[in-house]
Write an enzyme that holds these catalytic residues in place. Structure first.
Site, mmCIF file in Angstrom:
data_model
loop_
_atom_site.group_PDB
_atom_site.id
_atom_site.type_symbol
_atom_site.label_atom_id
_atom_site.label_comp_id
_atom_site.label_asym_id
_atom_site.label_seq_id
_atom_site.Cartn_x
_atom_site.Cartn_y
_atom_site.Cartn_z
ATOM 1 N N CYS A 9 0.347 -0.924 0.071
ATOM 2 C CA CYS A 9 0.436 -0.246 -0.443
ATOM 3 C C CYS A 9 1.152 0.915 -0.068
ATOM 4 O O CYS A 9 1.745 1.029 -0.375
ATOM 5 C CB CYS A 9 -0.915 0.495 1.395
ATOM 6 N N ARG A 15 -3.025 -0.667 5.375
ATOM 7 C CA ARG A 15 -3.821 -1.764 4.812
ATOM 8 C C ARG A 15 -3.237 -3.225 4.273
ATOM 9 O O ARG A 15 -3.304 -3.987 4.104
ATOM 10 C CB ARG A 15 -4.403 -1.109 3.307
ATOM 11 N N ASP A 123 -8.573 4.209 1.380
ATOM 12 C CA ASP A 123 -7.363 3.872 2.417
ATOM 13 C C ASP A 123 -8.091 4.326 3.676
ATOM 14 O O ASP A 123 -8.629 5.490 3.663
ATOM 15 C CB ASP A 123 -6.507 4.534 1.829
#
Length: 154
Positions: A9, A15, A123
Site C-alpha cells: 500500500c 492496509r 485507505d
C-alpha cells in the site's frame, strides 16, 4: 522452497499490514512467506496504525510486531507475487519493474474477487474505526480467494 508474497500500500501502516497478517493466518508458514511494504517512505520502521492492530486483534490476528518498510526494486527478485491495494500503488510498483517477468508478478489485490464494483481497497487512515473494519472485511475476502488458489493441489 517457500512461495513469497508481498502486500503493498502507500505507507505500510494500515492496509498492507492487515493484508500481510490476514494472508499469513491462512497459509502454512512452512510453505509460504508473507510480507508487506509501502511505496512511500513516510512510516519506515514504525508499527502499524493502532486501528489496524485493533481490528486484526479483534479477528484473532496479531500484527503488532510488524514494522513499516518501503518497496525496493530488489523485491521483484525476492517475491513471487506482489499484491497492491489500489491503482496508484499498482502503477507505482509497475513503474519500477524492468522486465515482463517482474510486471507479471504484480496484481491488484481485489482483482481476485468477482465483484466489479470493488476495484481498490480504500485507505482508512483519515476515517474512523468503521473504515478499518470494512477494509479488514474486503481484504479477508480477497485473501480467502488467494489462499484457496495458491494451495490447490497440482
Amino acid at each position: 522452497m517457500k512461495t513469497k508474497i508481498l502486500m503493498v500500500c502507500l505507507g505500510n501502516i494500515c492496509r498492507s499490514p492487515l493484508a500481510e497478517g490476514i494472508l499469513r493466518s491462512k497459509l502454512d508458514p512452512d510453505n509460504f512467506k508473507v510480507a508487506s511494504c509501502g511505496t512511500g517512505n513516510y512510516h519506515v520502521g514504525k508499527a502499524p496504525d493502532s486501528r489496524s492492530i485493533k481490528v486484526a486483534k479483534a479477528n484473532h490476528i496479531d500484527i503488532s510486531n510488524q514494522k513499516a518498510d518501503q518497496f525496493k526494486i530488489e523485491y521483484f527478485e525476492i517475491y513471487d507475487m506482489i499484491y497492491t491495494m489500489d491503482e496508484d500503488n499498482y502503477h507505482n510498483v509497475l513503474a519500477l519493474a524492468s522486465t515482463q517477468e517482474d510486471r507479471d508478478k504484480v496484481h491488484s489485490l481485489l482483482d481476485v474477487l468477482a465483484d466489479p464494483t470493488l476495484k481498490e481497497v480504500p485507505d482508512p487512515y483519515y476515517g474512523g474505526e468503521q473504515g478499518f473494519t470494512y477494509v479488514f472485511k474486503i481484504i479477508n475476502q480477497a485473501c480467502d480467494m488467494i489462499a484457496e488458489d495458491i494451495q490447490k493441489p497440482e
